[in-house]
Enzyme design. Structure first.
Site, mmCIF file in Angstrom:
data_model
loop_
_atom_site.group_PDB
_atom_site.id
_atom_site.type_symbol
_atom_site.label_atom_id
_atom_site.label_comp_id
_atom_site.label_asym_id
_atom_site.label_seq_id
_atom_site.Cartn_x
_atom_site.Cartn_y
_atom_site.Cartn_z
ATOM 1 N N ARG A 18 1.773 4.634 4.494
ATOM 2 C CA ARG A 18 0.996 5.184 5.615
ATOM 3 C C ARG A 18 1.631 4.710 6.925
ATOM 4 O O ARG A 18 2.120 3.571 6.996
ATOM 5 C CB ARG A 18 -0.448 4.651 5.510
ATOM 6 C CG ARG A 18 -1.493 5.633 5.940
ATOM 7 C CD ARG A 18 -2.875 5.110 5.634
ATOM 8 N NE ARG A 18 -3.265 4.001 6.509
ATOM 9 C CZ ARG A 18 -4.468 3.443 6.493
ATOM 10 N NH1 ARG A 18 -5.391 3.864 5.664
ATOM 11 N NH2 ARG A 18 -4.753 2.444 7.302
ATOM 12 N N ARG B 124 0.816 -1.219 0.000
ATOM 13 C CA ARG B 124 0.000 0.000 0.000
ATOM 14 C C ARG B 124 0.853 1.273 0.000
ATOM 15 O O ARG B 124 1.804 1.381 0.757
ATOM 16 C CB ARG B 124 -0.878 0.013 1.263
ATOM 17 C CG ARG B 124 -2.178 -0.627 0.980
ATOM 18 C CD ARG B 124 -3.347 -0.198 1.739
ATOM 19 N NE ARG B 124 -3.301 -0.146 3.164
ATOM 20 C CZ ARG B 124 -4.338 -0.529 3.921
ATOM 21 N NH1 ARG B 124 -5.424 -1.025 3.374
ATOM 22 N NH2 ARG B 124 -4.272 -0.402 5.223
HETATM 23 P P1 AMP Z 1 -8.662 0.947 9.646
HETATM 24 O O1 AMP Z 1 -8.480 2.118 8.755
HETATM 25 O O2 AMP Z 1 -10.087 0.457 9.727
HETATM 26 O O3 AMP Z 1 -7.699 -0.188 9.339
HETATM 27 O O4 AMP Z 1 -8.313 1.424 11.138
HETATM 28 C C1 AMP Z 1 -7.055 1.987 11.441
HETATM 29 C C2 AMP Z 1 -6.870 2.028 12.955
HETATM 30 O O5 AMP Z 1 -7.923 2.789 13.550
HETATM 31 C C3 AMP Z 1 -6.934 0.674 13.661
HETATM 32 O O6 AMP Z 1 -5.702 -0.003 13.616
HETATM 33 C C4 AMP Z 1 -7.315 1.119 15.074
HETATM 34 O O7 AMP Z 1 -6.199 1.687 15.752
HETATM 35 C C5 AMP Z 1 -8.281 2.252 14.819
HETATM 36 N N1 AMP Z 1 -9.678 1.759 14.695
HETATM 37 C C6 AMP Z 1 -10.462 1.787 13.576
HETATM 38 N N2 AMP Z 1 -11.671 1.270 13.828
HETATM 39 C C7 AMP Z 1 -11.664 0.910 15.139
HETATM 40 C C8 AMP Z 1 -12.615 0.289 15.991
HETATM 41 N N3 AMP Z 1 -13.826 -0.078 15.543
HETATM 42 N N4 AMP Z 1 -12.259 0.070 17.279
HETATM 43 C C9 AMP Z 1 -11.051 0.428 17.749
HETATM 44 N N5 AMP Z 1 -10.094 0.989 17.000
HETATM 45 C C10 AMP Z 1 -10.390 1.234 15.693
#
Ligand code: AMP
Length: 233
Positions: free
Chosen positions: A173, A140
């Protein structure tokens, strides 16, 4: 807050689609494509949390370290954000959850919310093998200037690691570095994957979709067909 949702009174009943799967399974891409074809909003907790970090507000400062190291943000913070978002009028006809719920506590909160609002839920579990996940996550890249996402394997830029749109050098990222990827996969395995059992116990509707090999446009067609078949019962 629980009784404030403006549930639609005409048209098909509102439906909550939960896109479920490990980091790198394509939830974000599929949520965006589904949003276009179904006309209901994508609710990405990852994007919402990143917006707070970008804005540098109190919540953003509190969660920044956890997010950048790949561990989950506290349930009560995420639950509050989602509950506030679901109360917005554009969710009245349904919505697509991307990256939520990720823990048992979040799943229980969502379940209570859906029951209180009489909204049916369909969990769409994207199945991708471990090696493909690693390839996708390590490939990515993002343009730091306009935010466009690329993948060196599945959606490469036209010229070596620079943005097609504005020529800026692409970056990895912060949460796509090797150690953080491992942390995110561990969090998924220990805290999120067990929710599949919870959904089964609670008899939530659950579709398992092989999502490892098809291009995104074909995959979304497959998902739409499966959603249609499920709705027809
Ligand atoms: P994502 O973009 O969905 O991969 O999320 C990136 C980061 O955001 C994750 O690694 C968590 O640190 C945080 N995060 C996103 N969604 C959640 C959730 N539902 N609960 C807790 N942390 C979250």
């Amino acid at each position: 807050m629980l009784d404030q949702h403006p549930t639609s009174s005409n048209g098909p009943p509102a439906r909550a689609l939960v896109l479920f799967g490990p980091p790198g399974s394509g939830k974000g891409t599929q949520a965006k494509l589904l949003m276009q074809c179904l006309g209901i909003p994508q609710i990405s907790t990852g994007d919402m949390l990143r917006e707070h970090i970008q804005a540098g507000d109190t919540l953003g400062r509190e969660i920044s370290d956890r997010m950048h190291s790949g561990v989950l943000v506290a349930d009560e913070m995420v639950n509050a954000l989602v509950e506030e978002r679901l109360a917005q009028p554009d969710c009245a006809r349904g919505f697509i959850l991307d990256g939520y719920p990720r823990t048992r506590q979040q799943a229980e909160q969502l379940c209570r919310w859906l029951i209180a609002h009489g909204i049916d839920e369909l969990v769409i579990h994207l199945l991708v093998d471990y090696n493909s996940l690693i390839t996708r996550l390590t490939g990515r890249r993002q343009c730091p200037s306009c935010g466009t996402l690329y993948n060196l394997y599945s959606k490469p830029p036209k010229n070596d690691e620079v943005c097609d749109l504005d020529g800026t050098k692409l970056v990895i990222r912060a949460d796509d570095s090797a150690t953080v990827i491992q942390e995110r996969l561990d969090a998924y395995r220990h805290q999120t994957q067990p929710l599949i059992e919870y959904f089964r116990e609670k008899r939530r509707r659950l579709l398992e979709i092989e999502a490892g090999s098809e291009p995104p446009q074909e995959l979304v067609r497959k998902i739409c067909r499966a959603i249609g078949d499920d709705a027809r019962g």
